[in-house]
Design a protein around this motif. Structure first.
Motif, short mmCIF file in Angstrom:
data_model
loop_
_atom_site.label_atom_id
_atom_site.label_comp_id
_atom_site.label_asym_id
_atom_site.label_seq_id
_atom_site.Cartn_x
_atom_site.Cartn_y
_atom_site.Cartn_z
N MET A 31 0.83 -1.21 0.00
CA MET A 31 0.00 0.00 0.00
C MET A 31 0.87 1.27 0.00
O MET A 31 0.58 2.24 -0.69
N VAL A 32 1.93 1.24 0.80
CA VAL A 32 2.82 2.41 0.85
C VAL A 32 3.45 2.66 -0.51
O VAL A 32 3.42 3.78 -1.05
N LEU A 33 4.02 1.60 -1.09
CA LEU A 33 4.70 1.78 -2.37
C LEU A 33 3.72 2.16 -3.48
O LEU A 33 4.01 2.99 -4.34
N GLY A 34 2.52 1.55 -3.46
CA GLY A 34 1.50 1.91 -4.45
C GLY A 34 1.07 3.36 -4.31
O GLY A 34 0.92 4.07 -5.31
N GLN A 35 0.89 3.81 -3.05
CA GLN A 35 0.48 5.20 -2.82
C GLN A 35 1.56 6.17 -3.26
O GLN A 35 1.29 7.21 -3.88
N VAL A 36 2.81 5.83 -2.96
CA VAL A 36 3.93 6.71 -3.33
C VAL A 36 3.99 6.87 -4.83
O VAL A 36 4.12 7.98 -5.37
N CYS A 37 3.90 5.74 -5.55
CA CYS A 37 4.03 5.81 -7.01
C CYS A 37 2.82 6.48 -7.65
O CYS A 37 2.94 7.17 -8.66
N GLN A 38 1.64 6.28 -7.06
CA GLN A 38 0.43 6.81 -7.70
C GLN A 38 0.24 8.30 -7.47
O GLN A 38 -0.19 9.02 -8.37
N SER A 39 0.58 8.78 -6.27
CA SER A 39 0.19 10.15 -5.93
C SER A 39 1.34 11.15 -6.01
O SER A 39 1.08 12.35 -6.17
N LEU A 40 2.57 10.72 -5.86
CA LEU A 40 3.66 11.69 -5.80
C LEU A 40 4.16 12.04 -7.20
O LEU A 40 4.20 11.18 -8.08
N PRO A 41 4.53 13.30 -7.41
CA PRO A 41 5.00 13.70 -8.76
C PRO A 41 6.32 13.03 -9.11
O PRO A 41 7.18 12.80 -8.26
N LEU A 42 6.45 12.74 -10.41
CA LEU A 42 7.60 12.01 -10.91
C LEU A 42 8.71 12.98 -11.32
O LEU A 42 8.45 14.02 -11.90
N GLN A 43 9.94 12.59 -11.01
CA GLN A 43 11.10 13.42 -11.35
C GLN A 43 11.70 12.89 -12.64
O GLN A 43 12.37 11.86 -12.65
N THR A 44 11.42 13.56 -13.76
CA THR A 44 11.93 13.12 -15.05
C THR A 44 12.78 14.23 -15.65
O THR A 44 12.83 15.36 -15.17
N SER A 45 13.44 13.87 -16.75
CA SER A 45 14.34 14.84 -17.39
C SER A 45 13.54 16.00 -18.00
O SER A 45 14.06 17.10 -18.15
N SER A 46 12.27 15.73 -18.35
CA SER A 46 11.48 16.80 -18.97
C SER A 46 10.95 17.80 -17.96
O SER A 46 10.50 18.86 -18.31
N LYS A 47 10.97 17.44 -16.66
CA LYS A 47 10.46 18.34 -15.64
C LYS A 47 11.62 19.03 -14.92
O LYS A 47 12.74 18.55 -14.92
N HIS A 48 11.29 20.13 -14.29
CA HIS A 48 12.29 20.79 -13.47
C HIS A 48 12.61 19.91 -12.28
O HIS A 48 11.75 19.25 -11.72
#
Length: 1745
Positions: A874-891
């Motif tokens: 549940m923790v890992l699913g919540q983290v991946c689903q709700s938190l913003p992703l850090q990608t090269s296209s984003k700041h």
């Protein structure tokens, strides 16, 4: 794809706008001009799109239209275009010779014989959409094209697999029928007869189209069903326009007549029938159908109880009654309208009212939802007729048991009328049409639906600003207290919904009144408006106080849930603010004590109560909740932290809700800091950057602080768990902290975080700790026997401890840890280093030493481990689903988790799903993994979007190459592997071409098919995995219709899997087969395994799954060839069972054509042959499978053919298996024929002529008792009461011969049965004879020509033989039939006062009484006692034991001895006590004065009281309720006290216990005592009306107080009620100890809990009635009972003191830490307080007196 679609549409638009220019340019310029090349290029593109199946259907369909449009633009709109398009449809270039060469060359791919089947479909669509079918210049080519289109489309029917393509075919066919109709209506046919002949009913084309309709009218897709219905309607119109007779006089048209008869002859479970009949109603009118079937309205209303059929039946009903009304009005003209409406009411309203009054409530739900509103919309004036008709029936007439009666029907009709706006709640309605007392009765009625209808009548209104009257408020005061505690979720939901509507009316009308107050100048009107507003405020305050007042410790779950729901609605619609200008602000109403009670609801074990309480607390005034007080906040925070480490799983949920409450409190970081200092933790909370921070920033900062603190605690506990998992499971299970972290993250708005740097570090640390948690517990959940595994601690060094523990974890060989508790000593005795070691001996006394013992069982360890795995997921699913992703296209400052972390989480889930063995662990990992895959598809990263496809390819490769040494978890259901693949496939976008699903299904079906080589481990393991994965995919509803094209292959794999020699393959094949049966035929809608609702016609089945036709036929042929009992060998084909199961669910439709290519006729000979099997079960299944294959009109001839295969006499080569198989098939066909509602009339077939020469099979000449038994059953079916296909004269002769056989059988001849007790089948044979004898003597004796009068006739003789038969099965069957007839006669004669029938005769009654005294078999004895109970209702029976007559008292003693001796047998105990109760009532009636001398009455009273106990079985309590209800007028309310006052009061106490029972049926039955009260004791408001149990309980206690006065026993009444008020302390203490033991030792066993009873409300009810009893005359006798008064006072004071001391000994905030114990002590304190108040008043009364 969407760009391609846009391009094709744009090119079409250009071509369409410039058609004339294109035509002129092509004729004027050089042939090889640029325009021609451009158009040729366009055609090439369109051709490529049409022939490439990877394109979406929308693109291909548009390309098909574009091809036809371009062809028309090039060639004009003449007849040549039709010829070219026809050539394209047929794939023939010769038809397109008139087209330019360049056009033909550009379409070369469309003429290719190997083109995809969909090309012709899209070209048909294009031709219909792009060519004009209404005009004056139509040539023969256009007509031929119009007739070619349906043939082309129908050829696709059997080749279509995907439902989406079937949808396109259905839509194009409907489009064609519309075009054909336009052509006919425009008179375009030349020559005139060509088109008309082809489209007329009865033509070959019409026949094929109707077959298409009958095949697809029950298709699973709504769209296909809708288009099929539209096609059927157009076919009717086509026939009408092409046939002169049908056009001029449709009623006399033979085609319409035959079609209507055929449709009415179909069974009603076929849903397509309703829409087709509705089309006929539109065309011919309702009168036409009603003339053919006058019972149609009643029949359709009877079908409204079925949820699946109700929408279809109600739609047909609406068409019928609307059409019928229009016809009647048209026929009546101006003068006959009233008579016409009377006929209409008789046809439609009268059957409706009969159903509403008499049908069970669950059968009328959909009538109210679908039918009644439509009827009132059609004829609003019918309401007056309904009310008048229902008022003719007395409102107190209850109707049959389980029905709503006339009062309920009245409420139902009025509510529906008001909801439709037919009536308004004006004064005349409540005071005139509906008396107020009727509404009061309905609001407390026993039936939930009647109460809800009455409440709906109050609450629902078309005008939201309609003022709430004082009468309506008073009625709500009457309704609410007794209706909060409802066990039914639907009733609770409806109550809240209706009251919400009422509160909206209060709000809207209040606002309207406030606006009017400002503008109004008339002072009188202003005063009236102000008075209404004041009344509103009083009502809302009363509502709040009532709802807050029930939220007490010990309140039932349903009361809390309803009250919290309503309080949340009040908070939403109004406010709980204080100091607000709003006139409806309710903040002042809320006291701190009430707010604390809401807070303590967060500790409830029910999740919904926690959620509602948490939501409400945020709406209440902060000053009342008190979280702003530092001390209060600190105490609650510490309680939440303690709960997060509790070993009870629901405590962690409570902790999470408490943390969510704290998140909005600015003082939370400081409180956390104090807790950390007390625990010695190094913790520094994040500081607020602004002193007056916004709410969002406070929430973010507090969430970060909570997550950091919990993570710090969790890290320390993981380190300890790595050393000792046992100690962790016993004292700090890890899952609670992780659950609180997940819950805190869910409150966060991750789109606008400001502390991103800190969050990034915390998330990285959280993911790492989650992996470490998983590593600690995964060895247990991945063990081969996780339920019995306790990891052993070692003495190794701490640094290497973890690895060695993991290596030494092995499943133990003994189960001692289930029976002997292993305890850990918290103090390391003699060990300086390392963790505490477990002791091997169980310690029974853990309180002797100074250290506290921990009880650790295997269950606790397992729960700790799998819940920890769940929370990690549940923790890992919540983290991946709700938190913003850090990608090269984003700041870099926006994202919190990196792509590498996401991929790592995916690999973690892969490992858990592919290797875990514990279902709880991998099911929850699946939930987290689904969240991850959804996030991957939505992410902007191409790398992440490609991960699911890559993982899927890898796992499929691993499954293909798996063997026993593989790391994949090879359990019998493949553990988490199917979940893993399911998650990957379900995340594939629905709008895509589903390429991953198609690839996966191809791979898996290839693996699931049996290998041609011998099965080895290398082939078995992949096959098992493939079968299990397929099962999961077929069950997944998210894959929807996309999975249907692969059903045929799955069914083949399942059937062929049964031929495997490996058990694991056969097991997985069984599971897959079961899933496919559900997927194809739908979820089973009842207990009947062979229900007609879960079947489909053979044509529909094989049209949807054409590959199964040759497969099933060949498999059945192979299986039937192995079935041959002549050789004396038992050969059971592995897949025969499955084949018969599938075929048994198919049936031929009467609408099928005779020359159907997919007919069921080829299967019948093989099924009949299977009846020769040497296996009994196979013969039975073959008989059952044969029934649906024979149409009802062919049953007689088929039975005759089967009977002719039976031998005419016994012979040496007689095969009994063959005979048995044929007889079973005949028997099943007969029973099916008799239950069919649309069977043809018996036409004197030759069945009797085939039966009579073979009667030797039922005589002693046939030595096989099994075949003899079945032949007797066949005779019973033919000669019984149900219609058989035999003429009357033949039937009479056959009955005489059958009776002669019966009288000569072993059942009747003296000593016969004992002579045949050895051969197999004896019992079966005797039961068959018994059923035949019962049909002749009990069920329908007149039919068999038997007289019931006189003891010498054959009827009583046969029944007497049955009752004296040595075999108990025969006696039990006979008694059961006698009981059924007696109950049927009792129901028919109810209200006549005496029995009109003299059946059974005295000799039979004598047999029954003798049997009751000497029967040894318990079931038979119970049956005979039930029969005697029914017989003794109206008269005393003569009991005889041998030659001696027994008195009623002697009989009563014997029956009571039976009841006492057989308390363990529920059925016998209930039957004997019921009979004893009948005898007691008769004794009281016969001798009211002398009955007190009967000594055994006390025994009877004690038995009845004991049967009311909460520990008793529900059937026993229901029997006790029946006994007490029937005894109410005679024993409980008699002024003579025939049982004495103590026994009578004891029975009242039992009745009150039943009224508080958890079982709703028991409570409802006990509440019926109100309707049996003598009239002088009744309240006129509730006269002869059933009331709900809470009202019955209140009335019952009040009635008992009234009886104490009547008996002159007021002092005893006061002492009795006070003792009840104090309660049974010994029993409650024992229950509490048992509950505590359960909580400590057994994690999930909570004992018997009554979740409905509310002891606090019961105590307050007693206290209130005691206050009334004080005012009664006769209180002066209390002075003579001072000793009793002193005893009760001492008991109450002792209870108060002990409770106070126990409460003081509880820890801080016991409402959270020990909820059950605190609730029990709070109840005791309440009881003691109320009792002391009563006793104090009594002492004062005694002193003053």
């Amino acid at each position: 794809m969407h760009s391609c679609l846009a391009a094709v549409k744009a090119s079409m638009l250009v071509v369409q706008r410039s058609q004339e220019l294109i035509s002129a340019a092509l004729q004027a310029v050089h042939p090889h001009c640029t325009l021609q090349l451009t158009l040729s290029g366009l055609l090439d593109c369109y051709t490529h799109i049409l022939t490439d199946e990877n394109f979406l259907q929308a693109v291909q369909s548009t390309a098909g239209m574009a091809v036809v449009l371009l062809t028309r633009s090039v060639m004009g709109s003449g007849d040549r275009v039709a010829a070219v398009v026809a050539g394209l449809l047929q794939g023939s270039e010769q038809s397109g010779e008139c087209a330019p060469v360049w056009l033909t060359q550009s379409c070369t791919g469309l003429y290719d014989s190997g083109r995809p089947a969909g090309v012709s479909l899209y070209l048909c669509h294009g031709a219909l959409a792009m060519l004009n079918w209404r005009g004056a210049t139509q040539g023969p080519q256009r007509e031929q094209l119009l007739l070619l289109v349906p043939h082309t489309l129908l050829a696709l029917d059997t080749s279509v697999k995907e439902s989406s393509t079937a949808m396109v075919v259905a839509r194009v066919l409907t489009l064609w029928s519309g075009a054909a109709l336009e052509s006919l209506q425009g008179g375009l046919s030349s020559p005139p007869g060509l088109l008309h002949d082809s489209l007329r009913g009865g033509s070959e084309l019409q026949g094929h189209l109707l077959e298409h309709v009958y095949t697809h009218w029950e298709h699973p897709l709504d769209g296909v069903r809708h288009q099929t219905r539209a096609l059927f309607k157009n076919l009717l119109l086509l026939h009408q326009h092409s046939s002169p007779l049908a056009f001029s006089d449709p009623y006399r048209d033979p085609y319409f007549t035959q079609l209507t008869h055929n449709l009415l002859g179909l069974e009603w479970h076929q849903r397509g029938k309703y829409g087709s009949l509705a089309c006929l109603v539109e065309l011919l009118g309702a009168g036409y159908l009603l003339a053919l079937d006058p019972q149609l309205p009643s029949r359709l209303l009877g079908l409204m109880g079925d949820q699946t059929l109700a929408p279809y039946a109600s739609d047909l009903l609406e068409r019928l009654f609307v059409s019928h009304k229009a016809q009647l009005v048209e026929e009546g003209g101006t003068g006959g309208t009233e008579a016409g409406m009377e006929r209409w009411h008789q046809t439609w309203v009268t059957p409706l009212l009969q159903v509403l009054c008499r049908a069970r409530l669950d059968q009328t739900t959909y009538i109210l939802d679908y039918f009644l509103p439509k009827l009132l919309r059609c004829s609003p004036s019918s309401l007056a007729h309904m009310v008048q008709a229902l008022q003719v029936t007395p409102p107190c007439s209850a109707g049959p048991p389980g029905s709503r009666g006339a009062l309920g029907a009245l409420m139902t009709c009025l509510r529906a009328a008001r909801a439709q706006g037919v009536v308004q709640s004006e004064e005349g309605l409540w005071g005139g049409l509906v008396p107020l007392f009727l509404l009061r009765q309905a609001l407390v009625h026993k039936h939930d639906q009647v109460r809800m209808d009455a409440l709906g009548l109050l609450c629902e209104s078309h005008r939201r600003t309609e003022v709430l009257t004082s009468q309506e408020m008073e009625l709500l005061h009457h309704f609410l207290p007794s209706s909060l505690n409802s066990q039914s979720p639907g009733v609770r939901q409806l109550t809240v919904s209706l009251l919400k509507k009422l509160l909206c009316r209060v709000k809207d009308s209040g606002q309207s009144l406030q606006r009017r107050l400002v503008q109004e100048r008339d002072q009188g009107q202003k005063d009236r408006d102000q008075h209404i507003l004041d009344t509103y405020k009083e009502f809302l305050c009363w509502l709040c106080e009532s709802l807050f007042g029930v939220l007490l410790p010990g309140a039932s779950f349903s009361t809390c849930l309803t009250a919290l729901h309503l309080l949340c609605q009040l908070a939403h619609l109004f406010t709980f603010n204080t100091g607000s200008d709003d006139v409806f602000a309710l903040g002042e109403v809320v006291t701190p004590a009430q707010a604390q009670n809401v807070l303590y609801c967060v500790a409830s074990n029910f999740l919904e109560v926690k959620q509602l309480a948490s939501a409400l607390l945020r709406q209440l005034p902060p000053s009342a909740v008190g979280l702003q007080e530092p001390g209060r906040m600190q105490t609650l925070l510490q309680a939440a932290l303690d709960l997060s480490t509790s070993t009870k799983p629901f405590d962690s949920v409570t902790a999470a809700h408490l943390f969510n409450l704290f998140l909005r409190q600015p003082a939370l970081p400081q409180a956390l800091l104090l807790c950390a200092q007390e625990q010695g933790l190094s913790f520094q909370p994040p500081a607020l950057t602004q002193p007056q921070a916004f709410e969002a920033l406070t929430l973010e900062t507090n969430t970060l602080a909570v997550v950091q603190y919990l993570l710090l605690c969790l890290k320390a506990e993981v380190v300890k768990a790595e050393s000792s998992l046992l100690l962790a499971a016993a004292s700090y299970p890890l899952y609670g902290r992780a659950h609180c972290i997940t819950a805190a993250l869910q409150q966060l708005n991750t789109g606008c975080l400001t502390l991103t740097g800190q969050w990034r570090n915390v998330m990285s640390e959280l993911i790492t700790v989650s992996y470490r948690m998983s590593d600690v517990v995964s060895p247990v959940v991945q063990s081969s026997s996780p339920e019995g595994l306790i990891p052993m601690d070692t003495d190794s060094e701490t640094s290497a401890g973890l690895q060695r523990i993991l290596q030494e974890i092995q499943p133990r060989d003994t189960n001692d840890f289930f029976t002997s508790v292993r305890e850990l000593d918290t103090e390391p005795s003699g060990q300086e280093n390392g963790p505490a070691a477990p002791t091997d001996r169980p310690q029974h006394d853990s309180t002797g030493g100074s250290g506290e013992g921990y009880r650790v069982t295997a269950q606790m360890v397992l729960v700790c481990c799998w819940r920890s795995m769940k929370e990690v997921s549940m923790v890992l699913g919540q983290v991946c689903q709700s938190l913003p992703l850090q990608t090269s296209s984003k700041h870099s400052d926006q994202g919190l988790i990196t792509e590498e972390q996401v991929e790592g989480v995916g690999l973690y889930f892969r490992q858990q799903l592919l290797q875990s063995r514990h279902r709880g662990a991998f099911e929850l990992a699946y939930v987290g993994f689904v969240r991850l895959t959804d996030m991957l598809r939505r992410s902007g990263s191409r790398t992440l979007q490609q991960l699911p496809g890559r993982w899927l390819t890898e796992v499929l490769q691993e499954v293909k190459s798996s063997d026993p040494s593989s790391k994949l978890c090879a359990t019998r259901r493949s553990a988490g592997i199917p979940f893993y693949i399911q998650a990957l496939l379900s995340s594939e976008p629905k709008s895509s071409s589903c390429s991953l699903l198609k690839m996966t299904m191809r791979e898996l079906t290839a693996l699931a098919m049996p290998s041609p080589d011998r099965a080895t481990d290398q082939t078995t393991v992949p096959q098992v995995h493939a079968l299990n994965i397929l099962r999961a995919l077929y069950r997944d509803t998210r894959l929807g219709e996309n999975i249907i094209p692969f059903v045929s292959e799955g069914m083949q794999a399942a059937v062929l899997g049964f031929t495997s020699p490996v058990w694991a393959v056969r097991n997985s094949s069984t599971l897959l087969f079961s899933t496919l049966i559900t997927r194809i035929f739908g979820v089973k809608k009842g207990k009947d395994e062979h229900s007609k609702e879960n079947r489909m016609t053979g044509r529909e089945f094989f049209t949807r799954f054409p590959a199964l036709y040759p497969f099933l036929l060949s498999q059945l042929e192979e299986a039937a060839a192995s079935v041959d009992s002549d050789r004396g060998q038992v050969i059971l084909h592995p897949s025969l069972f499955l084949l018969l199961l599938v075929l048994g669910r198919l049936f031929p439709s009467p609408m099928d054509g005779s020359s159907s290519p997919l007919g069921l006729a080829p299967f019948m000979p093989f099924i009949i042959r299977c009846g020769r099997s040497a296996v009994y079960r196979t013969r039975e299944m073959a008989a059952r499978a044969l029934v649906p294959f024979v149409m009802v009109t062919q049953v007689p001839s088929t039975i005759q053919t089967l009977l002719e295969d039976l031998p005419l006499e016994a012979g040496p080569r007689t095969q009994q298996n063959h005979i048995h198989g044929i007889l079973l098939q005949v028997l099943f066909l007969l029973r099916s024929y008799q239950t069919d509602t649309h069977r043809p009339q018996a036409a004197g077939s030759d069945i009797s002529q085939a039966l009579r020469p073979r009667l030797w099979l039922a005589s002693r000449q046939n030595l096989c008792l099994v075949t003899r038994a079945v032949f007797v059953d066949v005779l019973g079916a033919v000669c019984g009461a149900l219609a058989a296909p035999v003429g009357d004269s033949e039937l009479k002769e056959l009955r005489e011969e059958t009776l002669a056989l019966l009288m000569a059988s072993e059942l009747v001849t003296p000593g016969g049965p004992s002579a045949v007790c050895d051969p197999p089948g004896t019992t079966q044979y005797l039961l068959s004879l018994a059923r035949l004898a019962l049909s002749a003597s009990v069920e329908s004796p007149l039919l068999w020509g038997m007289e019931e009068d006189g003891n010498t006739s054959r009827g009583p003789l046969l029944l007497g033989c049955l009752l004296q038969c040595p075999h108990y099965e025969v006696r039990e069957l006979a008694l059961g039939e006698v009981l059924k007839r007696l109950e049927r006669e009792r129901d028919e004669e109810k209200g006549e006062g005496e029995r009109s029938s003299h059946w059974p005769q005295e000799t039979i009654i004598s047999n029954l009484t003798t049997l009751a005294l000497h029967e040894a078999h318990p079931q038979s004895l119970a049956k005979v006692l039930q029969v005697l109970s029914v017989l003794s209702v109206n008269s005393d029976l003569l009991w005889r034991d041998g030659l001696r007559n027994l008195t009623q008292t002697e009989v009563l003693e014997r029956v009571l001895t039976l009841a006492e001796g057989f308390a363990h047998s529920v059925e016998l105990h209930c039957a004997s006590l019921t009979l004893a109760s009948r005898l007691v009532v008769h004794l009281v009636h016969s001798d009211p004065q002398g009955v007190a001398a009967v000594a055994c009455l006390g025994r009877w009273g004690a038995l009845v009281s004991q049967s009311c106990g909460v520990e008793q079985n529900a059937e026993v309590k229901m029997m006790a309720a029946d006994v007490l209800v029937n005894a109410t007028p005679t024993l409980l309310t008699s002024p003579n006290l025939p049982l004495g006052v103590s026994h009578t009061v004891s029975l009242w106490r039992g009745l009150f216990t039943l009224l508080q029972d958890e079982d709703q049926d028991v409570r409802d039955r006990a509440a019926d005592f109100i309707s049996n009260l003598p009239t002088h004791l009744l309240n006129p408001d509730v006269a002869c009306v059933s009331v709900c149990p809470p009202v019955a309980l209140d009335m019952g206690v009040g009635l008992l107080c009234q009886l104490f006065q009547l008996w002159g026993q007021v002092p005893m009444g006061i002492f009795t009620l006070t003792e009840w008020l104090l309660g049974d302390q010994e029993q409650e203490t024992a229950t509490a100890e048992a509950t505590g033991l359960d909580e400590e030792d057994f994690l999930f066993e909570k004992g018997d809990l009554n979740l409905w009873a509310e002891p606090v409300q019961w105590a307050r009810l007693l206290h209130r009635h005691l206050g009334v009893l004080f005012k009664a005359p006769g209180l002066t006798a209390l002075n003579q009972n001072q000793a009793e008064l002193l005893r009760l006072s001492a008991q109450a004071e002792a209870l108060s003191l002990a409770t106070q001391q126990a409460l003081e000994g509880l820890p801080a905030l016991p409402q959270f830490s020990c909820t059950i114990e605190h609730a029990r002590l709070a109840l005791q304190q309440e009881r003691a307080t109320l009792a002391l108040a009563i006793l104090g008043t009594l002492r004062q009364t005694g002193l003053s007196g």
